[in-house]
Design a protein around this motif. Structure first.
Motif, PDB file in Angstrom:
ATOM      1  N   LEU A  93       0.835  -1.207   0.000  1.00  0.00           N
ATOM      2  CA  LEU A  93       0.000   0.000   0.000  1.00  0.00           C
ATOM      3  C   LEU A  93       0.865   1.250   0.000  1.00  0.00           C
ATOM      4  O   LEU A  93       0.578   2.218  -0.722  1.00  0.00           O
ATOM      5  CB  LEU A  93      -0.919   0.030   1.231  1.00  0.00           C
ATOM      6  CG  LEU A  93      -1.989  -1.058   1.325  1.00  0.00           C
ATOM      7  CD1 LEU A  93      -2.790  -0.892   2.602  1.00  0.00           C
ATOM      8  CD2 LEU A  93      -2.912  -1.042   0.117  1.00  0.00           C
ATOM      9  N   ALA A  94       1.932   1.230   0.797  1.00  0.00           N
ATOM     10  CA  ALA A  94       2.825   2.397   0.856  1.00  0.00           C
ATOM     11  C   ALA A  94       3.405   2.662  -0.529  1.00  0.00           C
ATOM     12  O   ALA A  94       3.486   3.812  -0.988  1.00  0.00           O
ATOM     13  CB  ALA A  94       3.932   2.156   1.879  1.00  0.00           C
ATOM     14  N   HIS A  95       3.754   1.574  -1.212  1.00  0.00           N
ATOM     15  CA  HIS A  95       4.312   1.712  -2.558  1.00  0.00           C
ATOM     16  C   HIS A  95       3.266   2.298  -3.520  1.00  0.00           C
ATOM     17  O   HIS A  95       3.552   3.225  -4.278  1.00  0.00           O
ATOM     18  CB  HIS A  95       4.791   0.336  -3.041  1.00  0.00           C
ATOM     19  CG  HIS A  95       5.195   0.320  -4.479  1.00  0.00           C
ATOM     20  ND1 HIS A  95       6.381   0.869  -4.915  1.00  0.00           N
ATOM     21  CD2 HIS A  95       4.542  -0.143  -5.583  1.00  0.00           C
ATOM     22  CE1 HIS A  95       6.457   0.745  -6.229  1.00  0.00           C
ATOM     23  NE2 HIS A  95       5.359   0.136  -6.662  1.00  0.00           N
ATOM     24  N   PHE A  96       2.052   1.758  -3.490  1.00  0.00           N
ATOM     25  CA  PHE A  96       1.006   2.257  -4.405  1.00  0.00           C
ATOM     26  C   PHE A  96       0.731   3.733  -4.142  1.00  0.00           C
ATOM     27  O   PHE A  96       0.585   4.530  -5.065  1.00  0.00           O
ATOM     28  CB  PHE A  96      -0.303   1.481  -4.235  1.00  0.00           C
ATOM     29  CG  PHE A  96      -0.196  -0.003  -4.498  1.00  0.00           C
ATOM     30  CD1 PHE A  96       0.764  -0.524  -5.343  1.00  0.00           C
ATOM     31  CD2 PHE A  96      -1.092  -0.884  -3.885  1.00  0.00           C
ATOM     32  CE1 PHE A  96       0.852  -1.893  -5.571  1.00  0.00           C
ATOM     33  CE2 PHE A  96      -1.018  -2.246  -4.116  1.00  0.00           C
ATOM     34  CZ  PHE A  96      -0.034  -2.751  -4.958  1.00  0.00           C
ATOM     35  N   LYS A  97       0.636   4.065  -2.873  1.00  0.00           N
ATOM     36  CA  LYS A  97       0.280   5.459  -2.528  1.00  0.00           C
ATOM     37  C   LYS A  97       1.377   6.420  -2.977  1.00  0.00           C
ATOM     38  O   LYS A  97       1.096   7.549  -3.359  1.00  0.00           O
ATOM     39  CB  LYS A  97       0.028   5.588  -1.025  1.00  0.00           C
ATOM     40  CG  LYS A  97      -1.296   4.929  -0.610  1.00  0.00           C
ATOM     41  CD  LYS A  97      -1.827   5.477   0.699  1.00  0.00           C
ATOM     42  CE  LYS A  97      -3.261   5.001   0.897  1.00  0.00           C
ATOM     43  NZ  LYS A  97      -4.135   6.030   1.397  1.00  0.00           N
ATOM     44  N   ALA A  98       2.604   5.950  -2.937  1.00  0.00           N
ATOM     45  CA  ALA A  98       3.719   6.837  -3.302  1.00  0.00           C
ATOM     46  C   ALA A  98       3.944   6.883  -4.807  1.00  0.00           C
ATOM     47  O   ALA A  98       4.426   7.891  -5.325  1.00  0.00           O
ATOM     48  CB  ALA A  98       4.991   6.379  -2.603  1.00  0.00           C
ATOM     49  N   ASN A  99       3.556   5.811  -5.511  1.00  0.00           N
ATOM     50  CA  ASN A  99       4.008   5.715  -6.908  1.00  0.00           C
ATOM     51  C   ASN A  99       2.908   5.719  -7.967  1.00  0.00           C
ATOM     52  O   ASN A  99       3.197   6.002  -9.123  1.00  0.00           O
ATOM     53  CB  ASN A  99       4.859   4.449  -7.087  1.00  0.00           C
ATOM     54  CG  ASN A  99       6.145   4.554  -6.300  1.00  0.00           C
ATOM     55  OD1 ASN A  99       6.989   5.393  -6.583  1.00  0.00           O
ATOM     56  ND2 ASN A  99       6.266   3.747  -5.264  1.00  0.00           N
ATOM     57  N   TRP A 100       1.706   5.362  -7.616  1.00  0.00           N
ATOM     58  CA  TRP A 100       0.674   5.340  -8.662  1.00  0.00           C
ATOM     59  C   TRP A 100       0.275   6.770  -9.015  1.00  0.00           C
ATOM     60  O   TRP A 100       0.157   7.620  -8.112  1.00  0.00           O
ATOM     61  CB  TRP A 100      -0.558   4.579  -8.173  1.00  0.00           C
ATOM     62  CG  TRP A 100      -0.404   3.081  -8.194  1.00  0.00           C
ATOM     63  CD1 TRP A 100       0.709   2.358  -8.502  1.00  0.00           C
ATOM     64  CD2 TRP A 100      -1.422   2.121  -7.884  1.00  0.00           C
ATOM     65  NE1 TRP A 100       0.454   1.016  -8.398  1.00  0.00           N
ATOM     66  CE2 TRP A 100      -0.849   0.830  -8.028  1.00  0.00           C
ATOM     67  CE3 TRP A 100      -2.757   2.209  -7.491  1.00  0.00           C
ATOM     68  CZ2 TRP A 100      -1.563  -0.332  -7.799  1.00  0.00           C
ATOM     69  CZ3 TRP A 100      -3.473   1.050  -7.262  1.00  0.00           C
ATOM     70  CH2 TRP A 100      -2.884  -0.212  -7.424  1.00  0.00           C
ATOM     71  N   PRO A 101       0.024   7.032 -10.296  1.00  0.00           N
ATOM     72  CA  PRO A 101      -0.416   8.377 -10.671  1.00  0.00           C
ATOM     73  C   PRO A 101      -1.706   8.764  -9.941  1.00  0.00           C
ATOM     74  O   PRO A 101      -1.904   9.913  -9.562  1.00  0.00           O
ATOM     75  CB  PRO A 101      -0.653   8.287 -12.188  1.00  0.00           C
ATOM     76  CG  PRO A 101      -0.119   6.965 -12.629  1.00  0.00           C
ATOM     77  CD  PRO A 101       0.164   6.119 -11.431  1.00  0.00           C
TER      78      PRO A 101
END
Ligand SMILES: Cc1ncc(COP(=O)(O)OP(=O)(O)O)c(N)n1
Ligand SMILES: Cc1nc(C(=O)O)sc1CCOP(=O)(O)O
Ligand SMILES: [Mg+2]
Length: 504
Positions: A93-101
């Protein structure tokens, strides 16, 4: 395109909760459910026999497949079976929140304790949940028991519910939806609470006695996730999820020998399934110690003599008002936003007289004191005005009351007052007024109109000659316009064409 909702949860072999419930609820609201399965639970209507957590490799492969092709608008999380899963999902989740447009919204239903009372987790995941997952959660949807476990607050009354939601905010959660299904306060009622810092909403209805209620928590959270995915504001997702569960509980049946599943019956369409918006001043509000407790909710305003208010012109001076009335419009509003307008009282007096002369319904926007003073036919008020206007005086003076609403929550709030009509807006974008974040669109209007069929209904916002027929086709009783008349090259022709366009 359908909005994609991922559900990260356990499979319930009995088909009542977990992934099975999530898919049904998400699809009921028109979302597309993708699944990431955390555990293959062996359970039936009698209870849980095994959990069977999947490995991190299996979890990873599901994430990878979805991330590369079907990114989520909303991620709903249910059962996380062990500490490794909590840590792994939190990192994702941390990755998605930081990296998804477009970072996904995260809805977490903390399935720490199954409704049957059996624990579904393999070890004590609470400290890890608090440290790693909760700071990434936008909306948490615990029941009373889960709230107590996670926050340490025992929900002995409304102030404890508020304290618990504060505790969630302090853990980094964006919004807390605390479900009162297991809370018998006030007695015989089921009260749910939703809060973001600085704002709270309470919903309630008589407790629905339904023995077959397996999967309600999963379905509630998934309904909220689906509605958030559709772009509904939190308060609307909250009320729709509760209506969905009420609807399902009323018709749930036994399947197996134990507790059957809550039923999944599609988008809620019956007003009887919707909860009451609890206002300060109502008896439920008093029970919950909502303030200000001394402002009574006044209901049953003078009813409209017709359900069909027809073409409704909203204008800012008496010249326009007269022109509209002379050209056959029977519902007109004088909307003067500047309270310092020097001849305000005079204009209101003139508007009232013109209404009487043309035997038309002339509503005064905002200025309810002057409307009472000059014997107006009616007043039109917004939601904020409900907190300040003297509704007792408006009702006592026999004035009609029109109320603005923007979405399901405000609509149900307005319903508490039983006004003379309900307006739904803004249907389309408009330049007349800043309606950012409040554009409803035609699809929602199609839900509002039948739900509120007991009232005369009005659609407003961005409606022009081209859009008027599709708006009228929803069955709404009136189409309100500003610019379609006041900015028309030929206003008289515009009035005549609009009158024709809304005939269905
Ligand atoms: C028919 C109709 N519907 C909605 C409104 C908006 O009223 P309100 O929310 O009070 O906002 P203002 O018009 O005061 O800016 C309306 N005026 N008429
Ligand atoms: C005054 C007003 N109230 C709205 C609401 O949604 O409550 S939309 C709106 C503006 C309507 O103007 P037009 O017809 O020019 O778009
Ligand atoms: Mg107003």
């Amino acid at each position: 395109m359908k909005s994609i909702i991922w559900t990260i949860a356990g499979s319930d072999s009995g088909g009542g909760a977990g992934i099975a419930a999530d898919i049904k609820a998400i699809e009921s609201f028109g979302g597309h459910a993708c699944t990431i399965i955390t555990a293959l639970t062996a359970q039936n209507s009698m209870g849980v026999e095994a959990i069977n957590a999947v490995t991190i490799e299996v979890l990873e492969s599901q994430f990878a497949a979805l991330e590369s092709d079907m990114p989520a608008k909303v991620i709903k999380i249910g059962l996380l079976a062990n500490i490794q899963q909590v840590e792994f999902v939190a990192a994702k989740l941390a990755h998605f929140k930081a990296n998804w447009p477009l970072p996904p919204l995260v809805v977490y239903d903390p399935v720490a304790v199954a409704s049957s009372g059996e624990t579904l987790t393999e070890d004590d995941i609470i400290p890890t949940l608090k440290n790693t997952l909760l700071p990434l959660v936008d909306v948490i949807t615990p029941n009373t028991q889960e709230t107590q476990i996670l926050t340490g607050h025992y929900l002995i009354g409304p102030s404890a519910v508020r304290d618990a939601s504060e505790a969630f905010f302090n853990l980094g959660v964006g919004a807390a939806v605390i479900k009162g299904g297991h809370w018998d306060y006030p007695q015989g009622y089921c009260v749910d609470y939703c809060a973001v810092p600085g704002q709270e909403y309470w919903l309630g209805n008589e407790k629905i006695i339904a023995p077959h209620n397996h999967g309600t928590g999963c379905s509630y959270a998934s309904s909220m996730a689906a509605c958030l995915g559709l772009g509904y504001p939190l308060k609307d997702a909250f009320i729709l999820a509760k209506a969905y569960i009420n609807q399902g509980l009323k018709v749930s049946v036994r399947i197996g020998q134990g507790i059957g599943p809550v039923a999944h019956k599609g988008f809620p369409h019956d007003l009887a399934d919707f909860p009451t918006v609890i206002e300060a001043g109502s008896w439920l509000g008093k029970e919950l110690e909502l303030e200000p407790w001394d402002r009574p909710v006044v209901a049953e305003f003078s009813p409209s003599e017709t359900q069909q208010l027809g073409l409704y012109a909203v204008v800012d001076n008496c010249d326009w008002l007269k022109l509209c009335l002379e050209n056959g419009i029977k519902t007109v509003q004088l909307r003067i936003k500047n309270s310092d307008t020097p001849n305000l009282a005079e204009q209101i007096q003139t508007a009232v007289a013109l209404g009487q002369q043309f035997q038309a319904r002339v509503y005064i926007n905002d200025h309810w004191q002057l409307a009472i003073e000059h014997g107006a036919y009616g007043v039109h008020l917004g939601q904020e005005d409900l907190d300040t206007a003297d509704l007792v005086a408006i009702k006592a003076a026999g004035l009609k009351l029109g109320l603005s609403t923007h979405g399901f929550y405000e609509m149900l709030r307005a319903h508490n007052y039983q006004p003379s009509y309900l307006a739904f807006g803004a249907i389309y974008p408009t330049t007349t007024k800043d309606m950012t974040g409040q554009i409803q669109g035609l699809e929602k209007l199609k839900h509002f109109v039948p739900l509120m069929k007991a009232y005369p209904t009005v659609a407003i916002g961005g409606i022009d000659l081209i859009r008027a027929p599709e708006v009228a086709a929803t069955g709404v009783g009136s189409v309100a316009v500003v610019r379609a008349i006041t900015e028309a090259a030929d206003p008289l022709q515009a009035i005549s064409q609009l009158q024709q366009a809304i005939k269905v």
